[in-house]
Every structure is written in C-alpha cells, then in structure tokens.
Scaffold this active site. Sequence first.
Site, mmCIF file in Angstrom:
data_model
loop_
_atom_site.group_PDB
_atom_site.id
_atom_site.type_symbol
_atom_site.label_atom_id
_atom_site.label_comp_id
_atom_site.label_asym_id
_atom_site.label_seq_id
_atom_site.Cartn_x
_atom_site.Cartn_y
_atom_site.Cartn_z
ATOM 1 N N LYS A 1 0.702 -1.412 0.034
ATOM 2 C CA LYS A 1 0.079 0.019 -0.112
ATOM 3 C C LYS A 1 0.945 1.224 -0.165
ATOM 4 O O LYS A 1 0.429 2.134 -0.612
ATOM 5 C CB LYS A 1 -0.975 0.037 1.382
ATOM 6 C CG LYS A 1 -2.176 -1.039 1.122
ATOM 7 C CD LYS A 1 -3.201 -1.002 2.337
ATOM 8 C CE LYS A 1 -3.597 -2.214 2.547
ATOM 9 N NZ LYS A 1 -4.547 -1.865 3.681
ATOM 10 N N ASP B 1 -9.556 2.381 2.547
ATOM 11 C CA ASP B 1 -9.751 1.553 3.953
ATOM 12 C C ASP B 1 -10.621 2.562 4.873
ATOM 13 O O ASP B 1 -11.595 1.990 5.401
ATOM 14 C CB ASP B 1 -8.328 1.463 4.636
ATOM 15 C CG ASP B 1 -7.680 0.403 4.199
ATOM 16 O OD1 ASP B 1 -8.267 -0.728 3.435
ATOM 17 O OD2 ASP B 1 -6.439 0.164 4.321
ATOM 18 N N ARG C 1 0.948 4.901 21.070
ATOM 19 C CA ARG C 1 2.125 4.568 21.880
ATOM 20 C C ARG C 1 3.377 5.511 21.386
ATOM 21 O O ARG C 1 3.880 6.222 22.270
ATOM 22 C CB ARG C 1 2.847 3.284 21.569
ATOM 23 C CG ARG C 1 4.145 2.755 22.362
ATOM 24 C CD ARG C 1 4.391 1.154 22.007
ATOM 25 N NE ARG C 1 4.436 1.145 20.406
ATOM 26 C CZ ARG C 1 4.616 -0.138 19.963
ATOM 27 N NH1 ARG C 1 4.898 -1.254 20.735
ATOM 28 N NH2 ARG C 1 4.788 -0.455 18.560
ATOM 29 N N GLY D 1 -14.928 -5.276 12.929
ATOM 30 C CA GLY D 1 -13.985 -4.641 11.800
ATOM 31 C C GLY D 1 -14.383 -5.288 10.315
ATOM 32 O O GLY D 1 -14.227 -4.651 9.457
#
Length: 267
Positions: free
Chosen positions: A73, A110, A159, A248
């Site tokens: 991608k 997406d 994170r 999902g």
Amino acid sequence: MPEVTGRTRLYGILADPIHHVKTPEVMHSVFARHGIDGVLVPMHVAPDGLARALDGLRVMQNFGGFIATVPHKPAMLGLCDAVDGDAALIGAVNCVRREADGRMIGAMLDGIGFVAGLREAGIEPAGKRILLAGAGGAASAIAFAVAEAGAAALTIANRTVAKAAALAGRVGTTYPACTTAAVAEPEAVGDYDLVVNATSLGLRPDDPMPLDPAGLHAGQVVAEAIMDPAETPLLAAARARGAAVHPGLPMLRCQIELMARHMGALA
Ligand code: ATR
C-alpha cells in the site's frame, strides 16, 4: 468462479504473501450480483518486482485495475500516475484503476470503507467526538475519512506520540472544522461518542488492550479495525460495560463495492 471468455474484463489483487487473500471470492459475488463479466485474480508480487508488475499491467488492454494489499500500500502511492481523494496525505493506495491509455489512478479506500460500514450500521460520525487508538496505516486512513465525514473532534492516541501528533496535524490542516489532538495514553475514554481501535493490538490472543476499557459506558460506540477475530477483547469489554460495538468486518465488506467502482467495474 465466473465463466471466462475473450470478452471478460480482468482485475487483480497484488499481495505478498498471497495465499490468504479472500478478495477474489468476495469480488466475484459482487460481479455476479451486478451481472458484470469480470474476473479478479490473485497476483503474487514481491516488493522488488512491484514497479515492473505495474508496467506489465499498463499495457494489458483488457485489464481494469487492481487491489493492493500488504505490503504494497505505501509503495503503490509513489508508482501511480495520479491519486484520488486523501491518498497522498494518508501516504498509501489500496486500489488502482487502469485507464484506457495505461495510466494508473490510485485511491485509498480503507477509511472510506470504515465510514461506509459505520453508516450501514446506523452510526453517523458527523458531529461526533472520536477517540482513535493508533497512528499507523489503518489509523491514518480512518482519521482522514472520519474528519472528511464531518467528525467534530478527533483525539489520536498512540504509543509513539510523535506519530499521533503528526497525523493529527495533517488531518487538522486538511479538515479545519475537525478539532484534533494527540496523546500517548487516552484519559477519560468515557468522554467520547465513538472509540475506534486502529492499532494492531487484538490480532493475537495475548495482546494487551489498546486502551483501558474501564471508563466505557452505555451510549458510546466502540469500533474495531481488526477483522479477525470478529470479537476482540476490547469489543467484549465494551459490550460488558453497555457500550454498542461495531466489528471490523463491515469495513472490508463495504469497501469491496467502492473498489469495484474505483476500478470502473461498477458504474
Ligand atoms: P497498520 O497498517 O495495520 O495500521 P502499522 O502501520 O504498523 O499497521 O500500525 C500499527 C499501529 O499499532 C501503530 O499505531 C502502533 O503504534 P506505534 O506507532 O507506537 O508503533 C500500534 N501498535 C502496535 N503494537 C503495539 C503495542 N505493543 N503497543 C501499543 N501500540 C502498538
């Protein structure tokens, strides 16, 4: 498997590895439903062969386009002749249309598929306060799509907080009506209308939770970008606290028709 004749239009899915892809079966059911004489075939291409594969496909005049998946991608963005929508800002392309002259036009669907899946389930992101966990490829696509869909505020928790800050900055510049923020650890998860996990945490059974579900409550929606397993520990914890959950899989299912449209198979 559809019947293939000299008039059948060809489409592909490029991946490495390829054996796990389910897209041919799913796309063929879309083709059958719409009476489209097309076939989508798996094409196993390694990263170092991607540019040459693309050049081969450019000269195939009965080839309509292809889907690009892991790991292609990000690289596909640089190989397309032009891209639609926010693909350049997201930094990836997952669907490519071959024009009659061989030009390749990319799109990143997406996030748009994620929003289409939400809306199909009666969940409207416009005007909502959204917490998005993750700042990688999937999260970037979802961040741009929910902002484009009219989200009021988007907090990105990751994170690596610098990645969240960079993504929040790009989204905020592109969609100034959406207030953006970046954090390392989400506080007050109960303050959001919609909480989305777009990290890879939840794919493996021993993964920690992407966020602490303790503050989740009824009236919120918790959505996953992970498709397998269908019910991640986060969704189970959200459901146990009375929140509505959105798995999902609809993101993929809703995307298939969008992909067929982008490749010109569907009007
Ligand atoms: P994808 O294309 O599936 O989005 P990715 O681009 O590699 O994959 O992004 C993975 C996301 O999951 C990132 O947000 C990553 O956080 P970092 O940016 O800090 O790497 C997050 N992620 C993966 N493993 C994690 C872990 N053990 N703890 C917290 N976040 C994690």
